[in-house]
Design an enzyme around this catalytic site. Structure first.
Site, PDB file in Angstrom:
ATOM      1  N   ASP A  43      -7.834   4.628  -3.452  1.00 50.83           N
ATOM      2  CA  ASP A  43      -6.986   3.606  -2.840  1.00 50.83           C
ATOM      3  C   ASP A  43      -6.780   2.455  -3.816  1.00 50.83           C
ATOM      4  O   ASP A  43      -7.729   1.795  -4.221  1.00 50.83           O
ATOM      5  CB  ASP A  43      -7.644   3.098  -1.554  1.00 50.83           C
ATOM      6  N   CYS A  84       0.788  -1.227   0.000  1.00 49.27           N
ATOM      7  CA  CYS A  84       0.000   0.000   0.000  1.00 49.27           C
ATOM      8  C   CYS A  84       0.823   1.282   0.000  1.00 49.27           C
ATOM      9  O   CYS A  84       0.504   2.240  -0.712  1.00 49.27           O
ATOM     10  CB  CYS A  84      -0.977   0.004   1.166  1.00 49.27           C
ATOM     11  N   HIS A 105      -1.802   1.263   7.047  1.00 51.25           N
ATOM     12  CA  HIS A 105      -2.305   1.458   5.685  1.00 51.25           C
ATOM     13  C   HIS A 105      -2.339   2.948   5.382  1.00 51.25           C
ATOM     14  O   HIS A 105      -2.464   3.782   6.296  1.00 51.25           O
ATOM     15  CB  HIS A 105      -3.697   0.848   5.534  1.00 51.25           C
TER      16      HIS A 105
END
Length: 285
Positions: A196, A133, A172
């Site tokens: 995202d 991420c 994250h």
């Protein structure tokens, strides 16, 4: 439909609902040995990375990025004609999700993940690799900033497959992208979207509107955001059959560079961190 790119080890699907993310358990003893070794042998420092700090790095190669994700063409490269829009944001997010796999191979191999814009670009674009991420969404932020978008990184606490009373730290990062308003391609009232491309298969590959708890029907299913005024957190939820499942929670504010740096370092080095214990590889198809 989601597919899986599987590399290394023998695999087991950890959750059939988790977008078929494949993982393999890494020996905790091995992780601990790596941890102790790293304390005795210093690695290269983690590069500070916040989207707004791109000015200190070489210019982002937008043309190379678009080739990497399969969106070549003057329509995107010519930023004078291609003003920020919801359509372009949606297309770029979907293309990166399908072209660049989510993976933590370097973490499993005991390497520290660098998240400066230039190092992420070299790995995911120049070397044709994937990433997790902090890398995926840094790359997206670099591209969107180059295309003229207003982008803010936000740290998130993962809630997917967590018990209600289970506490989690920031492992994250996602992006808040502002669209609309005067002078924009979309016009109208300015709105902020959650973008995202780095949640390993369970996130939406399309922007999710923030500031509304209404159900949003998107390509990967139905999503919504629920705000808690008491805590200040907003939770992204995904509908599975008749129930809503929490994915992660965040405050709608820009994270500081040192917090982002620390969250990435913990995620890729701590022996109790999920990425240090399991191998992941997934790509949207």
């Amino acid at each position: 439909m989601r597919g899986v790119l599987a590399l290394l080890y023998s695999f087991a699907v950890i959750d059939p609902l988790a977008a078929f993310v494949v993982s393999a358990k890494v020996s905790p003893a091995l992780s601990l040995r790596q941890w102790n070794h790293d304390r005795a042998h210093s690695r290269r420092p983690i590069s500070t990375c916040v989207a707004q700090e791109m000015a200190g790095f070489p210019p982002f190669d937008l043309a190379a990025y678009l080739r990497r994700i399969g969106l070549e063409g003057g329509e995107y490269v010519n930023t004078q004609k291609n003003r920020p829009s919801y359509r372009t944001l949606t297309e770029v997010m979907a293309a990166q999700s399908r072209a660049i796999p989510f993976e933590n191979i370097d973490v499993v191999l005991g390497q520290t993940i660098a998240i400066s814009p230039s190092e992420v670009e070299q790995k995911l674009v120049g070397s044709g690799r994937g990433g997790y991420c902090f890398e995926q969404n840094q790359l997206l932020a670099s591209a969107l900033l180059t295309l003229g978008y207003d982008v803010v990184p936000m740290l998130c606490r993962v809630r997917w497959n967590k018990k209600p009373d289970e506490h989690t730290t920031f492992t994250h990062v996602a992006l808040a992208v502002k669209l609309g308003g005067e002078g924009s391609a979309d016009g109208g009232t300015a709105r902020t979207y959650l973008a995202d491309v780095g949640f390993a298969g369970t996130n939406s590959i399309a922007p999710v509107l923030l500031g509304s708890d209404e159900t949003q029907a998107l390509p990967e299913g139905s999503f919504r955001t629920v705000s808690n005024d008491a805590t200040g957190y907003t939770t992204l939820q995904w509908q599975i059959k008749d129930s809503w499942r929490d994915l992660y929670m965040f405050r709608e504010e820009e994270c500081s560079s040192i917090d982002l740096e620390l969250a990435n370092w913990w995620s890729c080095t701590h022996p109790k961190g999920r990425f240090c214990q399991q191998f992941f590889a997934a790509r949207v198809v």
